[in-house]
Design a protein around this motif. Structure first.
Motif, PDB file in Angstrom:
ATOM      1  N   THR A 162       5.341   6.522  -4.370  1.00  0.00           N
ATOM      2  CA  THR A 162       6.033   7.538  -5.909  1.00  0.00           C
ATOM      3  C   THR A 162       6.807   6.770  -6.821  1.00  0.00           C
ATOM      4  O   THR A 162       6.581   7.493  -7.589  1.00  0.00           O
ATOM      5  N   ILE A 163       7.028   5.560  -6.585  1.00  0.00           N
ATOM      6  CA  ILE A 163       8.735   5.775  -6.907  1.00  0.00           C
ATOM      7  C   ILE A 163       7.934   5.318  -8.392  1.00  0.00           C
ATOM      8  O   ILE A 163       7.037   4.684  -8.984  1.00  0.00           O
ATOM      9  N   ASN A 164       8.882   6.144  -9.517  1.00  0.00           N
ATOM     10  CA  ASN A 164       8.825   5.625 -10.406  1.00  0.00           C
ATOM     11  C   ASN A 164       9.511   3.797 -10.854  1.00  0.00           C
ATOM     12  O   ASN A 164      10.551   3.804 -10.912  1.00  0.00           O
ATOM     13  N   VAL A 165       8.625   3.354 -10.832  1.00  0.00           N
ATOM     14  CA  VAL A 165       9.510   1.036 -10.920  1.00  0.00           C
ATOM     15  C   VAL A 165      10.248   1.547 -12.292  1.00  0.00           C
ATOM     16  O   VAL A 165      11.225   0.720 -11.807  1.00  0.00           O
ATOM     17  N   ALA A 166       9.853   1.560 -12.944  1.00  0.00           N
ATOM     18  CA  ALA A 166      10.099   1.581 -14.099  1.00  0.00           C
ATOM     19  C   ALA A 166      11.532   1.592 -14.744  1.00  0.00           C
ATOM     20  O   ALA A 166      12.777   1.467 -14.901  1.00  0.00           O
ATOM     21  N   ARG A 167      11.664   3.046 -14.160  1.00  0.00           N
ATOM     22  CA  ARG A 167      12.956   3.888 -14.223  1.00  0.00           C
ATOM     23  C   ARG A 167      13.578   3.473 -13.078  1.00  0.00           C
ATOM     24  O   ARG A 167      15.137   2.773 -12.991  1.00  0.00           O
ATOM     25  N   LEU A 168      13.460   2.382 -11.825  1.00  0.00           N
ATOM     26  CA  LEU A 168      14.312   1.975 -10.577  1.00  0.00           C
ATOM     27  C   LEU A 168      14.599   0.380 -11.901  1.00  0.00           C
ATOM     28  O   LEU A 168      16.254   0.483 -11.299  1.00  0.00           O
ATOM     29  N   HIS A 169      13.574  -0.532 -12.502  1.00  0.00           N
ATOM     30  CA  HIS A 169      14.329  -1.555 -13.200  1.00  0.00           C
ATOM     31  C   HIS A 169      15.141  -1.212 -14.257  1.00  0.00           C
ATOM     32  O   HIS A 169      16.128  -1.875 -14.549  1.00  0.00           O
ATOM     33  N   LEU A 170      15.063   0.338 -14.472  1.00  0.00           N
ATOM     34  CA  LEU A 170      15.687   0.265 -15.397  1.00  0.00           C
ATOM     35  C   LEU A 170      17.823   0.648 -15.529  1.00  0.00           C
ATOM     36  O   LEU A 170      18.496   0.300 -15.910  1.00  0.00           O
ATOM     37  N   HIS A 171      17.431   1.427 -13.694  1.00  0.00           N
ATOM     38  CA  HIS A 171      18.826   1.738 -13.468  1.00  0.00           C
ATOM     39  C   HIS A 171      19.573   0.479 -12.331  1.00  0.00           C
ATOM     40  O   HIS A 171      20.856   0.730 -12.317  1.00  0.00           O
ATOM     41  N   ASP A 230       0.720  -1.226   0.283  1.00  0.00           N
ATOM     42  CA  ASP A 230       0.188   0.119  -0.068  1.00  0.00           C
ATOM     43  C   ASP A 230       0.485   1.393  -0.509  1.00  0.00           C
ATOM     44  O   ASP A 230       0.129   2.048  -0.721  1.00  0.00           O
ATOM     45  N   ARG A 231       2.011   1.191   0.406  1.00  0.00           N
ATOM     46  CA  ARG A 231       2.955   2.724   0.729  1.00  0.00           C
ATOM     47  C   ARG A 231       3.803   2.055   0.698  1.00  0.00           C
ATOM     48  O   ARG A 231       5.249   2.799   0.939  1.00  0.00           O
ATOM     49  N   GLY A 232       4.568   1.262  -0.473  1.00  0.00           N
ATOM     50  CA  GLY A 232       5.567   0.910  -0.958  1.00  0.00           C
ATOM     51  C   GLY A 232       6.221   0.163  -1.697  1.00  0.00           C
ATOM     52  O   GLY A 232       5.007  -1.296  -1.846  1.00  0.00           O
ATOM     53  N   TYR A 233       7.250   0.305  -1.746  1.00  0.00           N
ATOM     54  CA  TYR A 233       7.810  -1.127  -3.368  1.00  0.00           C
ATOM     55  C   TYR A 233       8.794  -1.390  -2.027  1.00  0.00           C
ATOM     56  O   TYR A 233      10.161  -0.940  -1.412  1.00  0.00           O
ATOM     57  N   LEU A 234       9.148  -3.093  -2.065  1.00  0.00           N
ATOM     58  CA  LEU A 234      10.898  -3.464  -2.080  1.00  0.00           C
ATOM     59  C   LEU A 234      10.604  -4.458  -3.560  1.00  0.00           C
ATOM     60  O   LEU A 234       9.915  -5.579  -4.196  1.00  0.00           O
ATOM     61  N   SER A 235      12.763  -3.919  -3.963  1.00  0.00           N
ATOM     62  CA  SER A 235      12.610  -5.295  -5.540  1.00  0.00           C
ATOM     63  C   SER A 235      13.910  -6.070  -4.657  1.00  0.00           C
ATOM     64  O   SER A 235      14.691  -4.365  -4.001  1.00  0.00           O
ATOM     65  N   VAL A 236      14.443  -6.638  -4.857  1.00  0.00           N
ATOM     66  CA  VAL A 236      15.363  -7.482  -5.112  1.00  0.00           C
ATOM     67  C   VAL A 236      15.749  -8.265  -6.329  1.00  0.00           C
ATOM     68  O   VAL A 236      15.213  -8.323  -7.118  1.00  0.00           O
ATOM     69  N   TYR A 237      17.081  -7.221  -6.553  1.00  0.00           N
ATOM     70  CA  TYR A 237      17.955  -7.839  -8.156  1.00  0.00           C
ATOM     71  C   TYR A 237      19.186  -8.883  -7.485  1.00  0.00           C
ATOM     72  O   TYR A 237      19.980  -8.245  -6.511  1.00  0.00           O
ATOM     73  N   ALA A 238      19.241  -9.827  -8.347  1.00  0.00           N
ATOM     74  CA  ALA A 238      20.694 -10.806  -8.122  1.00  0.00           C
ATOM     75  C   ALA A 238      21.357 -10.116  -8.759  1.00  0.00           C
ATOM     76  O   ALA A 238      21.829  -9.137  -9.514  1.00  0.00           O
ATOM     77  N   VAL A 239      22.768  -9.960  -7.602  1.00  0.00           N
ATOM     78  CA  VAL A 239      23.949  -8.786  -7.993  1.00  0.00           C
ATOM     79  C   VAL A 239      24.974 -10.530  -8.267  1.00  0.00           C
ATOM     80  O   VAL A 239      25.960  -9.887  -9.396  1.00  0.00           O
ATOM     81  N   SER A 240      25.054 -11.559  -7.215  1.00  0.00           N
ATOM     82  CA  SER A 240      26.052 -12.000  -7.691  1.00  0.00           C
ATOM     83  C   SER A 240      25.958 -13.847  -7.846  1.00  0.00           C
ATOM     84  O   SER A 240      24.422 -13.881  -6.363  1.00  0.00           O
ATOM     85  N   GLU A 241      26.088 -14.604  -6.991  1.00  0.00           N
ATOM     86  CA  GLU A 241      25.859 -16.343  -6.659  1.00  0.00           C
ATOM     87  C   GLU A 241      26.093 -16.097  -5.406  1.00  0.00           C
ATOM     88  O   GLU A 241      25.270 -16.667  -4.116  1.00  0.00           O
ATOM     89  N   GLN A 242      26.338 -14.646  -4.892  1.00  0.00           N
ATOM     90  CA  GLN A 242      26.332 -15.070  -3.249  1.00  0.00           C
ATOM     91  C   GLN A 242      25.858 -13.359  -2.516  1.00  0.00           C
ATOM     92  O   GLN A 242      25.772 -13.051  -1.186  1.00  0.00           O
ATOM     93  N   ALA A 243      24.930 -12.541  -3.394  1.00  0.00           N
ATOM     94  CA  ALA A 243      24.791 -11.359  -3.405  1.00  0.00           C
ATOM     95  C   ALA A 243      23.523 -11.413  -3.707  1.00  0.00           C
ATOM     96  O   ALA A 243      23.183 -11.744  -4.536  1.00  0.00           O
ATOM     97  N   LEU A 244      23.008  -9.671  -2.833  1.00  0.00           N
ATOM     98  CA  LEU A 244      21.292  -9.586  -3.426  1.00  0.00           C
ATOM     99  C   LEU A 244      21.355  -7.908  -3.024  1.00  0.00           C
ATOM    100  O   LEU A 244      21.604  -7.602  -2.172  1.00  0.00           O
ATOM    101  N   LEU A 245      20.649  -7.188  -4.491  1.00  0.00           N
ATOM    102  CA  LEU A 245      20.737  -5.299  -3.941  1.00  0.00           C
ATOM    103  C   LEU A 245      19.224  -5.378  -3.721  1.00  0.00           C
ATOM    104  O   LEU A 245      17.757  -6.205  -4.811  1.00  0.00           O
TER     105      LEU A 245
END
Length: 163
Positions: free
Chosen positions: A135-144, A113-128
């Motif tokens: 209000t975040i622009n999710v498309a822009r987040l997924h681009l960067h 309701d009030r936000g997002y959590l995005s998790v990205y693979a960094v390596s076999e050991q790490a996550l971002l």
């Protein structure tokens, strides 16, 4: 008739002794607390993402084991909890990829309701993990964010190469 029955494909079934299930691979040891990590360079990457995308409250670099490596959270969210949530999100996403034959985990976003959590693979050991306001622009987040994840992976690979 289900879609799987119509196409003639089915998912492997869980049963005692089943051998047709995909297997998870093992991962290298945790990076949490590793003094050889280039923390200033990692911090710059996390800060750059937070400043590039309005509405990002902070980022966490965590291990696939759920342990915190570093963060730049600007809220009262516990970064240790966020690292654990990122690993849980990764675990679910990895299982989806295995069960559906779609390959390795890359990214997952949870909208609340009030936000997002995005998790990205960094390596076999790490996550971002990135926490953002509604209000975040999710498309822009997924681009960067994938570029940041790639640069973080390069920094972490440099540590492994030196070891």
């Amino acid at each position: 008739m289900s879609g799987a029955e119509r196409t003639g494909t089915t998912l492997p079934r869980r049963s005692a002794g089943a051998t047709n299930l995909p297997t998870a691979r093992s991962y290298p040891p945790s990076l949490a607390g590793d003094p050889s990590l280039p923390y200033p360079a990692i911090g710059r990457e996390l800060a750059e993402l937070r400043h590039q995308i309005p509405g990002v409250n902070g980022c966490v670099l965590g291990g696939v084991d759920g342990l915190l490596i570093t963060h730049n959270m600007q809220t009262d969210v516990d970064p240790n909890d966020l690292a654990a949530l990122a690993a849980t999100t990764f675990g679910l996403g990895r299982q989806v990829g295995l069960r559906l034959g779609q390959g390795d985990f890359r990214q997952s976003t949870v909208r609340n309701d009030r936000g997002y959590l995005s998790v990205y693979a960094v390596s076999e050991q790490a996550l971002l993990a990135v926490v953002g306001e509604d209000t975040i622009n999710v498309a822009r987040l997924h681009l960067h964010a994938p570029g940041v994840a790639e640069r973080l992976a390069a920094l972490l690979d440099g540590v492994r190469a030196d070891a």
